[in-house]
Scaffold this active site. Structure first.
Site, PDB file in Angstrom:
ATOM      1  CG  MET A  35      -1.929  -1.138   1.220  1.00 53.27           C
ATOM      2  SD  MET A  35      -2.943  -1.191   2.714  1.00 53.27           S
ATOM      3  CE  MET A  35      -1.805  -1.955   3.883  1.00 53.27           C
ATOM      4  CB  CYS A  92      -0.162   0.797  -9.859  1.00 51.75           C
ATOM      5  SG  CYS A  92      -0.484   2.505  -9.367  1.00 51.75           S
ATOM      6  CG  HIS A  99      -7.000  -5.805  -6.842  1.00 50.23           C
ATOM      7  ND1 HIS A  99      -6.562  -4.611  -6.327  1.00 50.23           N
ATOM      8  CD2 HIS A  99      -8.341  -5.796  -6.675  1.00 50.23           C
ATOM      9  CE1 HIS A  99      -7.591  -3.917  -5.871  1.00 50.23           C
ATOM     10  NE2 HIS A  99      -8.679  -4.620  -6.075  1.00 50.23           N
ATOM     11  N   GLY A 116      -9.347  -9.016  -2.572  1.00 54.52           N
ATOM     12  CA  GLY A 116     -10.587  -8.305  -2.859  1.00 54.52           C
ATOM     13  C   GLY A 116     -11.740  -8.782  -1.995  1.00 54.52           C
ATOM     14  CG  ASN A 117     -15.354  -8.567  -2.852  1.00 48.18           C
ATOM     15  OD1 ASN A 117     -15.112  -7.409  -3.191  1.00 48.18           O
ATOM     16  ND2 ASN A 117     -16.134  -9.360  -3.577  1.00 48.18           N
ATOM     17  CD  GLU A 136      -9.483   0.558   0.682  1.00 52.32           C
ATOM     18  OE1 GLU A 136     -10.028   1.109   1.653  1.00 52.32           O
ATOM     19  OE2 GLU A 136      -8.699   1.145  -0.078  1.00 52.32           O
TER      20      GLU A 136
END
Length: 616
Positions: A101, A183, A252, A298-299, A322
Protein backbone atom coordinates in the site's frame (compact mmCIF):
# COMPACT_ATOMS: atom_id res chain seq x y z
CA UNK A 1 -7.66 5.80 -0.71
CA UNK A 2 -5.01 8.07 0.68
CA UNK A 3 -6.15 11.61 1.43
CA UNK A 4 -2.65 13.05 1.21
CA UNK A 5 -0.26 13.45 -1.70
CA UNK A 6 2.60 10.96 -1.78
CA UNK A 7 5.51 11.64 -4.09
CA UNK A 8 7.72 9.08 -5.78
CA UNK A 9 10.19 9.35 -8.65
CA UNK A 10 9.85 6.99 -11.59
CA UNK A 11 12.96 7.21 -13.76
CA UNK A 12 12.65 5.60 -17.17
CA UNK A 13 16.40 5.58 -17.65
CA UNK A 14 18.62 4.17 -14.91
CA UNK A 15 22.18 5.32 -14.32
CA UNK A 16 24.99 2.71 -14.41
CA UNK A 17 25.33 0.86 -11.17
CA UNK A 18 28.65 1.02 -9.35
CA UNK A 19 30.18 -2.13 -7.88
CA UNK A 20 30.28 -0.94 -4.27
CA UNK A 21 26.52 -0.49 -4.15
CA UNK A 22 26.06 -4.16 -4.99
CA UNK A 23 27.29 -5.10 -1.53
CA UNK A 24 24.88 -5.97 1.22
CA UNK A 25 23.42 -2.83 2.72
CA UNK A 26 21.86 -1.49 5.89
CA UNK A 27 18.80 0.62 5.19
CA UNK A 28 18.54 3.64 7.49
CA UNK A 29 15.81 6.00 8.51
CA UNK A 30 15.78 9.72 7.77
CA UNK A 31 15.80 10.67 11.43
CA UNK A 32 16.84 13.92 13.06
CA UNK A 33 18.66 12.46 16.05
CA UNK A 34 21.98 10.66 15.74
CA UNK A 35 21.16 7.70 17.93
CA UNK A 36 18.09 6.74 15.91
CA UNK A 37 20.12 5.61 12.93
CA UNK A 38 21.77 3.03 15.15
CA UNK A 39 18.80 1.68 17.09
CA UNK A 40 15.84 1.86 14.73
CA UNK A 41 16.86 0.22 11.50
CA UNK A 42 17.81 -3.30 10.56
CA UNK A 43 21.58 -3.83 10.84
CA UNK A 44 23.42 -6.08 8.40
CA UNK A 45 22.46 -9.48 9.70
CA UNK A 46 24.58 -12.56 10.12
CA UNK A 47 23.37 -15.84 8.62
CA UNK A 48 22.21 -17.07 12.04
CA UNK A 49 20.33 -13.85 12.75
CA UNK A 50 18.72 -13.94 9.32
CA UNK A 51 17.66 -17.54 9.84
CA UNK A 52 16.07 -16.71 13.21
CA UNK A 53 14.33 -13.68 11.74
CA UNK A 54 12.75 -15.86 9.07
CA UNK A 55 11.48 -18.56 11.42
CA UNK A 56 7.69 -18.39 11.91
CA UNK A 57 6.39 -18.79 15.46
CA UNK A 58 5.27 -22.20 16.61
CA UNK A 59 1.99 -20.85 17.92
CA UNK A 60 1.27 -19.07 14.67
CA UNK A 61 1.82 -22.25 12.66
CA UNK A 62 -0.24 -24.38 15.00
CA UNK A 63 -3.24 -22.08 14.94
CA UNK A 64 -3.46 -21.26 11.25
CA UNK A 65 -4.30 -23.32 8.24
CA UNK A 66 -0.91 -22.82 6.58
CA UNK A 67 1.52 -25.67 7.15
CA UNK A 68 4.89 -25.03 8.80
CA UNK A 69 7.93 -24.50 6.53
CA UNK A 70 8.97 -28.15 6.37
CA UNK A 71 5.49 -29.17 5.26
CA UNK A 72 5.36 -26.37 2.74
CA UNK A 73 8.61 -27.59 1.24
CA UNK A 74 7.39 -31.20 1.15
CA UNK A 75 4.07 -30.21 -0.42
CA UNK A 76 5.79 -28.28 -3.19
CA UNK A 77 8.11 -31.14 -3.94
CA UNK A 78 5.12 -33.48 -4.19
CA UNK A 79 3.32 -31.06 -6.47
CA UNK A 80 6.34 -30.91 -8.72
CA UNK A 81 6.71 -27.14 -8.39
CA UNK A 82 10.43 -27.60 -8.04
CA UNK A 83 10.56 -29.18 -11.50
CA UNK A 84 10.77 -25.68 -12.95
CA UNK A 85 14.29 -24.47 -12.22
CA UNK A 86 13.14 -20.84 -12.25
CA UNK A 87 10.62 -21.27 -9.42
CA UNK A 88 11.63 -21.20 -5.78
CA UNK A 89 10.34 -23.12 -2.79
CA UNK A 90 8.76 -20.93 -0.10
CA UNK A 91 9.97 -21.72 3.41
CA UNK A 92 7.74 -19.17 5.14
CA UNK A 93 4.00 -18.82 5.80
CA UNK A 94 1.95 -16.90 3.24
CA UNK A 95 -1.67 -17.63 4.09
CA UNK A 96 -2.64 -14.26 5.65
CA UNK A 97 -1.08 -11.31 3.88
CA UNK A 98 -0.93 -7.52 4.20
CA UNK A 99 -1.07 -5.98 0.72
CA UNK A 100 1.45 -3.48 -0.65
CA UNK A 101 0.00 0.00 0.00
CA UNK A 102 1.52 3.29 -1.12
CA UNK A 103 2.25 5.35 2.00
CA UNK A 104 0.48 2.82 4.21
CA UNK A 105 2.32 -0.52 4.53
CA UNK A 106 5.29 1.17 6.20
CA UNK A 107 7.26 -0.48 9.04
CA UNK A 108 5.16 0.60 12.08
CA UNK A 109 1.94 -0.56 10.44
CA UNK A 110 3.56 -3.81 9.29
CA UNK A 111 4.69 -4.57 12.84
CA UNK A 112 1.23 -3.79 14.22
CA UNK A 113 -0.42 -6.15 11.71
CA UNK A 114 2.12 -8.89 12.46
CA UNK A 115 1.28 -8.71 16.16
CA UNK A 116 -2.40 -9.30 15.40
CA UNK A 117 -2.11 -12.26 13.06
CA UNK A 118 -0.63 -11.25 9.68
CA UNK A 119 1.93 -13.80 8.46
CA UNK A 120 3.42 -12.11 5.40
CA UNK A 121 3.62 -8.38 4.62
CA UNK A 122 4.61 -6.30 1.61
CA UNK A 123 6.48 -3.00 1.60
CA UNK A 124 4.86 0.03 -0.04
CA UNK A 125 5.54 0.34 -3.77
CA UNK A 126 9.13 1.35 -4.46
CA UNK A 127 10.44 2.52 -7.82
CA UNK A 128 12.99 0.02 -9.12
CA UNK A 129 15.00 2.51 -11.17
CA UNK A 130 15.42 4.86 -8.22
CA UNK A 131 16.08 2.04 -5.74
CA UNK A 132 18.77 0.65 -8.06
CA UNK A 133 20.65 3.93 -8.50
CA UNK A 134 20.04 6.12 -5.45
CA UNK A 135 21.26 5.34 -1.95
CA UNK A 136 19.29 8.35 -0.72
CA UNK A 137 16.09 6.87 -2.18
CA UNK A 138 16.75 3.49 -0.55
CA UNK A 139 17.38 5.06 2.84
CA UNK A 140 14.19 7.10 2.59
CA UNK A 141 11.83 4.46 1.23
CA UNK A 142 12.96 1.17 2.79
CA UNK A 143 12.90 0.78 6.57
CA UNK A 144 12.96 -2.61 8.27
CA UNK A 145 14.10 -4.54 11.36
CA UNK A 146 15.36 -8.11 11.94
CA UNK A 147 11.90 -9.22 13.10
CA UNK A 148 10.08 -7.64 10.15
CA UNK A 149 10.09 -11.02 8.40
CA UNK A 150 8.93 -12.66 6.23
CA UNK A 151 8.86 -9.57 4.04
CA UNK A 152 8.15 -8.96 0.33
CA UNK A 153 9.73 -5.94 -1.38
CA UNK A 154 7.25 -4.52 -3.88
CA UNK A 155 8.63 -2.73 -6.96
CA UNK A 156 7.22 -0.79 -9.91
CA UNK A 157 9.40 -1.23 -12.98
CA UNK A 158 9.26 -1.01 -16.76
CA UNK A 159 12.86 -2.04 -17.50
CA UNK A 160 14.34 -5.51 -16.80
CA UNK A 161 17.73 -4.13 -15.72
CA UNK A 162 16.17 -1.77 -13.16
CA UNK A 163 14.09 -4.57 -11.63
CA UNK A 164 17.04 -6.96 -11.49
CA UNK A 165 19.35 -4.40 -9.82
CA UNK A 166 16.71 -3.35 -7.30
CA UNK A 167 15.94 -6.99 -6.46
CA UNK A 168 19.65 -7.73 -5.94
CA UNK A 169 20.02 -4.82 -3.52
CA UNK A 170 16.89 -5.71 -1.54
CA UNK A 171 17.54 -9.46 -1.43
CA UNK A 172 19.56 -9.56 1.84
CA UNK A 173 16.72 -7.93 3.80
CA UNK A 174 13.59 -9.59 2.40
CA UNK A 175 12.18 -13.00 1.52
CA UNK A 176 10.66 -12.35 -1.91
CA UNK A 177 10.56 -9.66 -4.60
CA UNK A 178 7.24 -8.55 -6.11
CA UNK A 179 6.55 -6.87 -9.47
CA UNK A 180 3.69 -4.37 -9.47
CA UNK A 181 1.37 -5.01 -12.41
CA UNK A 182 -1.74 -3.77 -10.61
CA UNK A 183 -1.44 -0.03 -9.98
CA UNK A 184 -4.46 1.70 -11.60
CA UNK A 185 -3.48 5.33 -11.00
CA UNK A 186 -3.27 8.09 -13.61
CA UNK A 187 0.35 8.51 -12.60
CA UNK A 188 1.01 4.87 -13.52
CA UNK A 189 -0.61 5.67 -16.87
CA UNK A 190 1.76 8.61 -17.36
CA UNK A 191 4.83 6.70 -16.14
CA UNK A 192 3.84 3.50 -18.00
CA UNK A 193 3.98 0.99 -15.17
CA UNK A 194 1.61 -1.06 -12.99
CA UNK A 195 -1.56 -2.26 -14.71
CA UNK A 196 -0.72 -0.14 -17.76
CA UNK A 197 1.90 -2.75 -18.68
CA UNK A 198 -0.80 -5.39 -19.12
CA UNK A 199 -1.58 -4.50 -22.75
CA UNK A 200 -0.65 -7.19 -25.28
CA UNK A 201 2.02 -4.93 -26.79
CA UNK A 202 3.94 -4.97 -23.46
CA UNK A 203 3.62 -8.69 -22.78
CA UNK A 204 7.17 -9.61 -23.79
CA UNK A 205 8.45 -6.65 -21.75
CA UNK A 206 6.85 -7.78 -18.49
CA UNK A 207 7.93 -11.37 -19.05
CA UNK A 208 11.50 -10.20 -19.60
CA UNK A 209 11.27 -8.18 -16.36
CA UNK A 210 10.22 -11.30 -14.45
CA UNK A 211 12.98 -13.38 -16.07
CA UNK A 212 15.56 -10.72 -15.20
CA UNK A 213 14.45 -10.77 -11.56
CA UNK A 214 14.58 -14.58 -11.41
CA UNK A 215 18.09 -14.57 -12.85
CA UNK A 216 19.30 -11.86 -10.47
CA UNK A 217 18.28 -13.30 -7.08
CA UNK A 218 17.91 -16.60 -5.27
CA UNK A 219 14.71 -15.63 -3.45
CA UNK A 220 11.26 -16.04 -5.10
CA UNK A 221 9.79 -13.56 -7.57
CA UNK A 222 6.11 -12.70 -7.03
CA UNK A 223 3.76 -10.73 -9.29
CA UNK A 224 0.63 -8.77 -8.39
CA UNK A 225 -1.86 -8.34 -11.22
CA UNK A 226 -5.41 -7.25 -12.01
CA UNK A 227 -7.98 -8.98 -14.22
CA UNK A 228 -7.77 -8.48 -17.96
CA UNK A 229 -10.82 -7.87 -20.14
CA UNK A 230 -11.69 -11.57 -20.43
CA UNK A 231 -11.04 -14.57 -18.22
CA UNK A 232 -9.15 -16.28 -21.05
CA UNK A 233 -6.76 -13.34 -21.32
CA UNK A 234 -6.11 -13.36 -17.57
CA UNK A 235 -5.52 -17.12 -17.64
CA UNK A 236 -3.00 -16.80 -20.46
CA UNK A 237 -1.21 -13.95 -18.63
CA UNK A 238 -0.87 -16.08 -15.49
CA UNK A 239 0.44 -19.05 -17.50
CA UNK A 240 3.07 -16.86 -19.12
CA UNK A 241 4.13 -15.29 -15.81
CA UNK A 242 4.54 -18.71 -14.19
CA UNK A 243 6.53 -19.98 -17.15
CA UNK A 244 8.76 -16.89 -16.92
CA UNK A 245 9.62 -17.93 -13.35
CA UNK A 246 7.06 -16.28 -11.06
CA UNK A 247 6.59 -18.42 -7.95
CA UNK A 248 3.40 -16.75 -6.72
CA UNK A 249 0.79 -14.52 -8.33
CA UNK A 250 -1.58 -12.31 -6.32
CA UNK A 251 -4.75 -11.43 -8.24
CA UNK A 252 -6.62 -8.24 -7.37
CA UNK A 253 -10.01 -9.39 -8.63
CA UNK A 254 -10.92 -6.11 -10.30
CA UNK A 255 -10.22 -5.14 -13.88
CA UNK A 256 -7.01 -3.49 -14.95
CA UNK A 257 -7.36 0.26 -14.89
CA UNK A 258 -9.30 2.04 -17.59
CA UNK A 259 -10.95 5.45 -17.44
CA UNK A 260 -14.43 4.25 -18.35
CA UNK A 261 -15.25 1.00 -16.53
CA UNK A 262 -18.16 0.80 -14.07
CA UNK A 263 -19.98 -1.92 -12.14
CA UNK A 264 -18.62 -5.26 -10.80
CA UNK A 265 -14.89 -5.57 -11.18
CA UNK A 266 -14.42 -1.82 -11.54
CA UNK A 267 -12.25 0.16 -9.18
CA UNK A 268 -15.15 0.98 -6.84
CA UNK A 269 -17.21 -2.17 -7.46
CA UNK A 270 -17.19 -5.64 -5.86
CA UNK A 271 -14.28 -7.92 -6.71
CA UNK A 272 -14.92 -10.75 -9.19
CA UNK A 273 -13.82 -13.65 -7.00
CA UNK A 274 -15.43 -16.20 -9.33
CA UNK A 275 -12.65 -15.49 -11.84
CA UNK A 276 -10.00 -16.09 -9.16
CA UNK A 277 -11.78 -19.34 -8.27
CA UNK A 278 -11.58 -20.49 -11.89
CA UNK A 279 -7.91 -19.56 -12.09
CA UNK A 280 -7.12 -21.58 -8.98
CA UNK A 281 -9.02 -24.57 -10.33
CA UNK A 282 -7.07 -24.34 -13.56
CA UNK A 283 -3.70 -24.28 -11.81
CA UNK A 284 -4.65 -26.98 -9.28
CA UNK A 285 -5.87 -29.67 -11.67
CA UNK A 286 -2.71 -30.05 -13.69
CA UNK A 287 0.18 -32.32 -12.81
CA UNK A 288 3.73 -31.38 -11.90
CA UNK A 289 4.80 -27.85 -12.68
CA UNK A 290 1.26 -26.80 -13.71
CA UNK A 291 0.31 -26.47 -10.04
CA UNK A 292 1.00 -22.90 -9.02
CA UNK A 293 0.62 -20.67 -5.97
CA UNK A 294 -2.22 -18.16 -6.26
CA UNK A 295 -3.28 -15.47 -3.77
CA UNK A 296 -6.73 -13.86 -3.77
CA UNK A 297 -7.27 -10.13 -3.16
CA UNK A 298 -10.59 -8.30 -2.86
CA UNK A 299 -13.86 -8.16 -0.85
CA UNK A 300 -12.22 -8.67 2.58
CA UNK A 301 -13.47 -6.23 5.21
CA UNK A 302 -14.08 -8.65 8.10
CA UNK A 303 -12.53 -11.94 9.18
CA UNK A 304 -15.76 -13.63 8.08
CA UNK A 305 -15.01 -12.26 4.59
CA UNK A 306 -11.51 -13.72 4.82
CA UNK A 307 -12.86 -17.18 5.63
CA UNK A 308 -15.55 -17.04 2.91
CA UNK A 309 -13.07 -15.79 0.31
CA UNK A 310 -10.61 -18.61 1.00
CA UNK A 311 -13.37 -21.24 1.07
CA UNK A 312 -14.75 -20.02 -2.26
CA UNK A 313 -11.53 -19.49 -4.20
CA UNK A 314 -9.47 -22.29 -2.60
CA UNK A 315 -6.44 -20.03 -3.03
CA UNK A 316 -3.16 -20.59 -1.22
CA UNK A 317 -3.37 -17.24 0.56
CA UNK A 318 -5.41 -14.08 0.94
CA UNK A 319 -4.29 -10.46 0.73
CA UNK A 320 -6.07 -7.50 2.33
CA UNK A 321 -5.63 -3.73 1.90
CA UNK A 322 -8.85 -1.81 2.64
CA UNK A 323 -10.01 -4.19 5.35
CA UNK A 324 -6.75 -4.24 7.24
CA UNK A 325 -6.41 -0.44 7.05
CA UNK A 326 -9.65 -0.10 9.01
CA UNK A 327 -8.78 -2.98 11.31
CA UNK A 328 -5.08 -3.94 11.68
CA UNK A 329 -6.29 -6.90 13.76
CA UNK A 330 -8.26 -8.33 10.81
CA UNK A 331 -6.44 -11.68 10.98
CA UNK A 332 -6.49 -12.03 14.77
CA UNK A 333 -9.14 -14.78 14.79
CA UNK A 334 -6.80 -17.12 12.95
CA UNK A 335 -4.82 -17.35 16.21
CA UNK A 336 -7.88 -18.47 18.17
CA UNK A 337 -11.56 -17.67 18.61
CA UNK A 338 -13.06 -15.22 21.08
CA UNK A 339 -14.32 -18.23 23.02
CA UNK A 340 -10.73 -19.43 23.35
CA UNK A 341 -9.67 -15.98 24.55
CA UNK A 342 -12.52 -15.82 27.10
CA UNK A 343 -11.35 -18.96 28.91
CA UNK A 344 -9.57 -18.49 32.21
CA UNK A 345 -6.56 -20.29 30.82
CA UNK A 346 -6.35 -18.21 27.63
CA UNK A 347 -3.62 -19.63 25.44
CA UNK A 348 -0.39 -17.73 24.89
CA UNK A 349 0.32 -16.42 21.41
CA UNK A 350 3.79 -15.79 20.03
CA UNK A 351 4.06 -12.11 19.03
CA UNK A 352 6.77 -11.20 16.56
CA UNK A 353 8.69 -8.10 17.59
CA UNK A 354 9.28 -9.27 21.12
CA UNK A 355 9.72 -6.64 23.81
CA UNK A 356 9.06 -3.83 21.33
CA UNK A 357 5.50 -3.79 22.69
CA UNK A 358 6.62 -3.73 26.35
CA UNK A 359 9.63 -1.40 26.46
CA UNK A 360 7.98 1.89 25.49
CA UNK A 361 7.90 3.41 29.01
CA UNK A 362 11.64 2.83 29.51
CA UNK A 363 12.48 3.90 25.99
CA UNK A 364 10.48 7.13 26.29
CA UNK A 365 12.36 7.90 29.48
CA UNK A 366 15.74 7.30 27.78
CA UNK A 367 14.76 9.45 24.82
CA UNK A 368 13.82 12.36 27.10
CA UNK A 369 17.23 12.09 28.71
CA UNK A 370 18.87 12.11 25.29
CA UNK A 371 16.99 15.29 24.36
CA UNK A 372 18.28 16.97 27.51
CA UNK A 373 21.80 15.87 26.59
CA UNK A 374 21.34 17.36 23.11
CA UNK A 375 20.43 20.71 24.65
CA UNK A 376 23.56 20.51 26.81
CA UNK A 377 25.65 19.84 23.71
CA UNK A 378 24.11 22.90 22.04
CA UNK A 379 25.12 24.94 25.09
CA UNK A 380 28.71 23.68 24.72
CA UNK A 381 28.78 24.81 21.08
CA UNK A 382 27.68 28.30 22.04
CA UNK A 383 29.41 28.85 25.39
CA UNK A 384 32.08 26.17 25.71
CA UNK A 385 32.54 23.22 28.06
CA UNK A 386 33.41 25.47 31.01
CA UNK A 387 29.88 26.90 30.98
CA UNK A 388 28.45 23.60 32.29
CA UNK A 389 27.68 23.05 35.95
CA UNK A 390 28.37 19.79 37.74
CA UNK A 391 24.85 18.45 37.21
CA UNK A 392 25.00 19.05 33.44
CA UNK A 393 28.39 17.36 33.17
CA UNK A 394 27.02 14.33 34.98
CA UNK A 395 24.10 14.08 32.54
CA UNK A 396 26.47 14.42 29.57
CA UNK A 397 28.66 11.59 30.89
CA UNK A 398 25.68 9.21 30.68
CA UNK A 399 25.27 9.64 26.91
CA UNK A 400 27.31 6.53 25.83
CA UNK A 401 25.33 4.24 28.15
CA UNK A 402 22.02 5.68 26.96
CA UNK A 403 23.03 5.16 23.34
CA UNK A 404 23.83 1.51 24.04
CA UNK A 405 20.47 1.01 25.80
CA UNK A 406 18.59 2.55 22.88
CA UNK A 407 20.58 0.53 20.36
CA UNK A 408 19.83 -2.75 22.13
CA UNK A 409 16.22 -1.86 22.84
CA UNK A 410 13.61 -4.27 21.43
CA UNK A 411 15.92 -6.67 19.62
CA UNK A 412 14.16 -9.76 20.92
CA UNK A 413 12.61 -11.86 18.17
CA UNK A 414 9.30 -12.61 19.88
CA UNK A 415 7.37 -12.65 23.12
CA UNK A 416 4.36 -14.64 24.35
CA UNK A 417 1.11 -12.75 25.00
CA UNK A 418 -2.25 -14.10 26.23
CA UNK A 419 -4.79 -14.25 23.40
CA UNK A 420 -7.27 -12.49 25.68
CA UNK A 421 -4.91 -9.48 25.87
CA UNK A 422 -4.76 -9.23 22.09
CA UNK A 423 -8.54 -9.30 21.82
CA UNK A 424 -8.90 -6.69 24.54
CA UNK A 425 -6.69 -4.22 22.66
CA UNK A 426 -8.06 -5.12 19.22
CA UNK A 427 -11.62 -4.41 20.39
CA UNK A 428 -10.60 -0.96 21.66
CA UNK A 429 -9.80 1.14 18.59
CA UNK A 430 -8.31 3.91 20.74
CA UNK A 431 -5.79 1.49 22.26
CA UNK A 432 -5.00 0.09 18.82
CA UNK A 433 -4.32 3.62 17.51
CA UNK A 434 -2.16 4.46 20.52
CA UNK A 435 -0.19 1.27 19.98
CA UNK A 436 0.41 2.29 16.36
CA UNK A 437 1.58 5.75 17.48
CA UNK A 438 4.03 4.19 19.94
CA UNK A 439 5.50 2.18 17.08
CA UNK A 440 5.80 5.38 15.04
CA UNK A 441 7.76 6.97 17.89
CA UNK A 442 10.17 4.06 17.72
CA UNK A 443 10.27 3.87 13.93
CA UNK A 444 9.55 7.40 12.61
CA UNK A 445 7.58 7.71 9.38
CA UNK A 446 5.95 10.50 7.35
CA UNK A 447 3.31 12.56 9.18
CA UNK A 448 0.84 12.16 6.34
CA UNK A 449 1.08 8.38 6.83
CA UNK A 450 0.59 8.70 10.60
CA UNK A 451 -2.51 10.85 10.11
CA UNK A 452 -3.82 8.52 7.41
CA UNK A 453 -3.66 5.43 9.63
CA UNK A 454 -5.11 7.24 12.64
CA UNK A 455 -7.97 8.49 10.47
CA UNK A 456 -8.67 5.00 9.14
CA UNK A 457 -8.51 3.21 12.51
CA UNK A 458 -10.60 5.87 14.32
CA UNK A 459 -12.78 7.19 11.51
CA UNK A 460 -16.07 6.66 13.39
CA UNK A 461 -14.75 8.11 16.66
CA UNK A 462 -13.10 11.12 15.01
CA UNK A 463 -16.36 11.89 13.21
CA UNK A 464 -18.60 11.37 16.25
CA UNK A 465 -16.50 13.65 18.47
CA UNK A 466 -15.94 16.25 15.70
CA UNK A 467 -12.16 15.78 15.81
CA UNK A 468 -11.51 14.81 12.19
CA UNK A 469 -10.34 18.26 11.06
CA UNK A 470 -8.13 18.61 14.14
CA UNK A 471 -6.54 15.25 13.37
CA UNK A 472 -5.93 16.16 9.72
CA UNK A 473 -4.28 19.40 10.79
CA UNK A 474 -1.74 17.78 13.15
CA UNK A 475 1.96 18.44 12.48
CA UNK A 476 3.54 16.01 14.97
CA UNK A 477 2.99 12.54 16.42
CA UNK A 478 2.40 14.15 19.83
CA UNK A 479 -0.43 16.26 18.42
CA UNK A 480 -2.06 13.18 16.87
CA UNK A 481 -1.67 11.36 20.17
CA UNK A 482 -3.39 14.22 22.00
CA UNK A 483 -6.35 13.96 19.62
CA UNK A 484 -6.59 10.22 20.31
CA UNK A 485 -6.42 10.86 24.06
CA UNK A 486 -9.27 13.36 23.72
CA UNK A 487 -11.39 10.56 22.26
CA UNK A 488 -10.39 8.35 25.17
CA UNK A 489 -11.40 11.10 27.60
CA UNK A 490 -14.80 11.55 25.94
CA UNK A 491 -15.42 7.80 26.05
CA UNK A 492 -14.55 7.61 29.73
CA UNK A 493 -16.62 10.70 30.55
CA UNK A 494 -19.39 11.14 27.93
CA UNK A 495 -20.79 14.26 29.60
CA UNK A 496 -17.53 16.10 28.84
CA UNK A 497 -18.31 16.15 25.10
CA UNK A 498 -20.59 18.90 23.75
CA UNK A 499 -21.76 18.65 20.15
CA UNK A 500 -21.04 21.83 18.16
CA UNK A 501 -23.93 22.42 15.74
CA UNK A 502 -22.21 25.25 13.85
CA UNK A 503 -19.05 23.19 13.41
CA UNK A 504 -21.15 20.30 12.09
CA UNK A 505 -22.84 22.56 9.54
CA UNK A 506 -19.50 23.85 8.24
CA UNK A 507 -18.09 20.31 8.01
CA UNK A 508 -21.07 19.18 5.92
CA UNK A 509 -20.67 22.13 3.57
CA UNK A 510 -16.95 21.42 3.19
CA UNK A 511 -17.70 17.75 2.45
CA UNK A 512 -20.19 18.69 -0.25
CA UNK A 513 -17.68 21.05 -1.86
CA UNK A 514 -15.05 18.31 -1.76
CA UNK A 515 -17.37 15.85 -3.53
CA UNK A 516 -18.10 18.40 -6.23
CA UNK A 517 -14.41 19.15 -6.76
CA UNK A 518 -13.40 15.48 -6.83
CA UNK A 519 -16.06 14.87 -9.47
CA UNK A 520 -14.44 17.37 -11.84
CA UNK A 521 -11.66 15.03 -12.94
CA UNK A 522 -14.11 12.18 -13.59
CA UNK A 523 -16.33 14.54 -15.56
CA UNK A 524 -13.33 15.65 -17.63
CA UNK A 525 -12.35 12.05 -18.36
CA UNK A 526 -15.91 11.21 -19.36
CA UNK A 527 -16.06 14.20 -21.74
CA UNK A 528 -12.81 13.17 -23.40
CA UNK A 529 -14.07 9.60 -23.79
CA UNK A 530 -17.29 10.82 -25.41
CA UNK A 531 -15.36 13.11 -27.74
CA UNK A 532 -13.16 10.23 -28.92
CA UNK A 533 -16.24 8.06 -29.44
CA UNK A 534 -18.03 10.76 -31.46
CA UNK A 535 -15.01 11.09 -33.72
CA UNK A 536 -14.93 7.35 -34.29
CA UNK A 537 -11.54 6.76 -32.68
CA UNK A 538 -10.82 3.14 -31.77
CA UNK A 539 -8.68 4.31 -28.85
CA UNK A 540 -11.26 5.86 -26.51
CA UNK A 541 -8.47 7.13 -24.27
CA UNK A 542 -6.86 9.08 -27.12
CA UNK A 543 -7.56 12.54 -25.69
CA UNK A 544 -6.55 11.47 -22.22
CA UNK A 545 -3.11 10.83 -23.67
CA UNK A 546 -2.87 14.36 -25.07
CA UNK A 547 -1.15 16.86 -22.81
CA UNK A 548 0.03 14.08 -20.50
CA UNK A 549 3.77 14.76 -20.99
CA UNK A 550 5.43 15.39 -17.61
CA UNK A 551 6.99 18.89 -17.33
CA UNK A 552 10.74 19.16 -16.72
CA UNK A 553 12.30 21.25 -13.97
CA UNK A 554 13.75 23.48 -16.68
CA UNK A 555 10.28 24.17 -18.06
CA UNK A 556 8.98 25.07 -14.60
CA UNK A 557 11.89 27.49 -14.05
CA UNK A 558 11.22 29.07 -17.44
CA UNK A 559 7.53 29.51 -16.60
CA UNK A 560 8.40 31.58 -13.54
CA UNK A 561 9.96 34.25 -15.75
CA UNK A 562 6.90 34.63 -18.03
CA UNK A 563 3.61 36.50 -17.93
CA UNK A 564 0.43 34.50 -17.28
CA UNK A 565 -0.62 34.43 -20.96
CA UNK A 566 2.85 33.30 -22.01
CA UNK A 567 2.84 30.64 -19.30
CA UNK A 568 -0.43 29.16 -20.59
CA UNK A 569 0.81 29.14 -24.19
CA UNK A 570 4.10 27.44 -23.27
CA UNK A 571 2.26 24.90 -21.10
CA UNK A 572 0.02 23.89 -24.01
CA UNK A 573 2.76 23.96 -26.65
CA UNK A 574 4.91 21.55 -24.65
CA UNK A 575 2.08 19.05 -24.19
CA UNK A 576 1.48 19.64 -20.47
CA UNK A 577 -2.18 20.68 -20.63
CA UNK A 578 -3.39 17.82 -18.39
CA UNK A 579 -1.01 18.90 -15.61
CA UNK A 580 -1.77 21.45 -12.91
CA UNK A 581 0.41 24.49 -13.57
CA UNK A 582 -0.27 25.94 -10.09
CA UNK A 583 1.07 22.75 -8.52
CA UNK A 584 4.36 23.11 -10.40
CA UNK A 585 4.79 26.85 -9.91
CA UNK A 586 4.14 26.92 -6.17
CA UNK A 587 4.79 23.31 -5.14
CA UNK A 588 1.19 23.02 -3.98
CA UNK A 589 -2.37 23.39 -5.27
CA UNK A 590 -5.14 24.93 -3.15
CA UNK A 591 -7.64 22.51 -4.71
CA UNK A 592 -5.75 19.43 -3.47
CA UNK A 593 -7.44 16.18 -4.51
CA UNK A 594 -10.29 18.23 -5.91
CA UNK A 595 -8.10 19.47 -8.73
CA UNK A 596 -9.13 18.06 -12.12
CA UNK A 597 -5.53 18.25 -13.39
CA UNK A 598 -2.63 15.89 -12.76
CA UNK A 599 -0.32 16.51 -9.81
CA UNK A 600 2.86 14.81 -11.00
CA UNK A 601 6.33 15.76 -9.74
CA UNK A 602 8.56 17.47 -12.31
CA UNK A 603 10.30 15.20 -14.79
CA UNK A 604 13.79 14.23 -13.58
CA UNK A 605 13.66 12.39 -16.03
CA UNK A 606 10.22 11.09 -14.95
CA UNK A 607 8.25 11.34 -11.71
CA UNK A 608 4.82 10.62 -10.38
CA UNK A 609 2.52 11.25 -7.43
CA UNK A 610 0.39 8.51 -5.91
CA UNK A 611 -2.46 10.38 -4.26
CA UNK A 612 -5.73 8.50 -4.60
CA UNK A 613 -5.38 4.80 -3.94
CA UNK A 614 -3.01 3.14 -1.50
CA UNK A 615 -3.03 -0.30 -3.09
CA UNK A 616 -2.86 -1.63 -6.63
Amino acid sequence: RHSSTINHSFATLGAPHDETSKQRMSFTSSCSTNFHSDCLICPIMSKDTRKRAQEPSETGNASCSSPPPAKIRKRHEEDGASNNANQRILDFDYRYIVAPMVGASELPFRLLCRKYGAQLVYTPMMIASQFATSKEYREKEFQTTPFDRPLVCHFAANRPDDFAKAAKLAEPDCDAIDLNLGCPQRTAFVGHFGSYLLDAKDRELILSIVRAGVAAVKIPIFVKIRLLDTYEETLELCRQLYEAGATLIAVHARYRATFHRNGPGARDGPALLDQVQKLKQEFSTGKGSKKRLLVTNGNTITYEDVVKNLEMTRCDGIMSAEGILDNPALYLERLGSREDAANENSKLVEVKGGKVFEEWPKRDKWMKKMKRIESIEEKIKKEGINALDRKEKKKLSKKPKLQVKLKNCSKHGSTRVPLSTLYKIADDKVQLALEYLQLVKQYPTAMRTVIFHTRRILKSELTSYQLMEECLGCTSVEEVENVVLKIQGYQENPSSFHFDIEKSRKEKEALERKKIEEGKRKAYEARMMRKAKREGKTDLEYYLRQGASVPTLETVQELKTLSKDSQLKLWKDRDHSQHCMAFHLSGDCPRGRGCAFLHVASHTPNSFVESDEVAG
